[in-house]
Design a protein around this motif. Structure first.
Motif, PDB file in Angstrom:
ATOM      1  N   GLN A  23       0.830  -1.202   0.000  1.00  0.00           N
ATOM      2  CA  GLN A  23       0.000   0.000   0.000  1.00  0.00           C
ATOM      3  C   GLN A  23       0.871   1.261   0.000  1.00  0.00           C
ATOM      4  OE1 GLN A  23      -2.523  -0.641   3.402  1.00  0.00           O
ATOM      5  NE2 GLN A  23      -4.000  -1.855   2.249  1.00  0.00           N
ATOM      6  N   LYS A  24       1.960   1.231   0.755  1.00  0.00           N
ATOM      7  CA  LYS A  24       2.871   2.374   0.777  1.00  0.00           C
ATOM      8  C   LYS A  24       3.538   2.557  -0.585  1.00  0.00           C
ATOM      9  CE  LYS A  24       3.939   2.362   5.704  1.00  0.00           C
ATOM     10  NZ  LYS A  24       4.981   2.171   6.728  1.00  0.00           N
ATOM     11  N   GLU A  26       2.370   1.799  -3.488  1.00  0.00           N
ATOM     12  CA  GLU A  26       1.412   2.339  -4.455  1.00  0.00           C
ATOM     13  C   GLU A  26       1.319   3.857  -4.387  1.00  0.00           C
ATOM     14  OE1 GLU A  26      -2.388   0.376  -4.178  1.00  0.00           O
ATOM     15  OE2 GLU A  26      -1.465  -1.599  -4.305  1.00  0.00           O
ATOM     16  N   GLN A  27       1.622   4.453  -3.249  1.00  0.00           N
ATOM     17  CA  GLN A  27       1.501   5.893  -3.070  1.00  0.00           C
ATOM     18  C   GLN A  27       2.768   6.657  -3.495  1.00  0.00           C
ATOM     19  OE1 GLN A  27       0.277   6.516   0.977  1.00  0.00           O
ATOM     20  NE2 GLN A  27      -1.584   5.315   0.730  1.00  0.00           N
ATOM     21  N   VAL A  28       3.854   5.953  -3.681  1.00  0.00           N
ATOM     22  CA  VAL A  28       5.114   6.586  -4.065  1.00  0.00           C
ATOM     23  C   VAL A  28       5.045   7.018  -5.525  1.00  0.00           C
ATOM     24  CG1 VAL A  28       7.587   6.167  -4.406  1.00  0.00           C
ATOM     25  CG2 VAL A  28       6.432   5.249  -2.406  1.00  0.00           C
ATOM     26  N   GLU A  29       5.618   8.180  -5.836  1.00  0.00           N
ATOM     27  CA  GLU A  29       5.700   8.652  -7.214  1.00  0.00           C
ATOM     28  C   GLU A  29       7.120   9.108  -7.508  1.00  0.00           C
ATOM     29  OE1 GLU A  29       2.902  11.599  -8.426  1.00  0.00           O
ATOM     30  OE2 GLU A  29       1.172  10.329  -8.044  1.00  0.00           O
ATOM     31  N   LYS A  44       3.844   5.947 -10.918  1.00  0.00           N
ATOM     32  CA  LYS A  44       3.415   5.611  -9.569  1.00  0.00           C
ATOM     33  C   LYS A  44       4.178   4.371  -9.127  1.00  0.00           C
ATOM     34  CE  LYS A  44      -1.054   7.759  -9.739  1.00  0.00           C
ATOM     35  NZ  LYS A  44      -2.473   7.643  -9.468  1.00  0.00           N
ATOM     36  N   GLY A  45       4.066   4.041  -7.850  1.00  0.00           N
ATOM     37  CA  GLY A  45       4.867   2.997  -7.220  1.00  0.00           C
ATOM     38  C   GLY A  45       4.952   1.664  -7.918  1.00  0.00           C
ATOM     39  N   SER A  50       1.522   7.936 -14.676  1.00  0.00           N
ATOM     40  CA  SER A  50       0.443   8.859 -14.329  1.00  0.00           C
ATOM     41  C   SER A  50       0.475  10.125 -15.171  1.00  0.00           C
ATOM     42  CB  SER A  50       0.497   9.207 -12.840  1.00  0.00           C
ATOM     43  OG  SER A  50       1.713   9.839 -12.517  1.00  0.00           O
TER      44      SER A  50
END
Length: 107
Positions: A23-24, A26-29, A44-45, A50
């Motif tokens: 989950q963490k 997935e939030q990284v860019e 994205k992660g 994106s």
């Protein structure tokens, strides 16, 4: 049998930690830049694109259309790659489902 219970508990804890980490991720860019900033790509992660930006000086009026086509092609390639990876993982792990009931691999 205490050892088996302990192993199962540890496996469940590990599974929960893996889900949290995913989950963490997935939030990284991150943004990649090429051509002294003329082309920029944001991922994205898990590798999903994106955004993409192509400086109009490289393309004239068609930059936005090209950006959309590149994003669509990247998305299609990622989808196909994910499907192939999932297929390969299923083949590689077939028969392992009964080893640890309830334990899901992080793939």
């Amino acid at each position: 049998m205490k050892d088996l219970g302990k192993i199962m508990q540890q496996a469940q804890q590990m599974q929960a930690k893996m889900q949290e980490a995913q989950q963490k991720i997935e939030q990284v860019e991150a943004e990649g830049v090429a051509g002294a900033g003329l082309v920029r790509v944001r991922l994205k992660g898990k590798g999903a694109m994106s955004a993409i930006s192509i400086d109009p000086s490289l393309m004239g009026d068609e930059a936005e259309i090209l950006e959309d086509l590149i994003k669509a092609a990247h998305s299609d390639a990622r989808k196909r790659l994910d499907e192939e990876v999932e297929k390969a993982m299923k083949e590689a792990t077939s028969g392992m489902g009964g080893m640890l009931p309830g334990f899901k691999l992080p793939f």
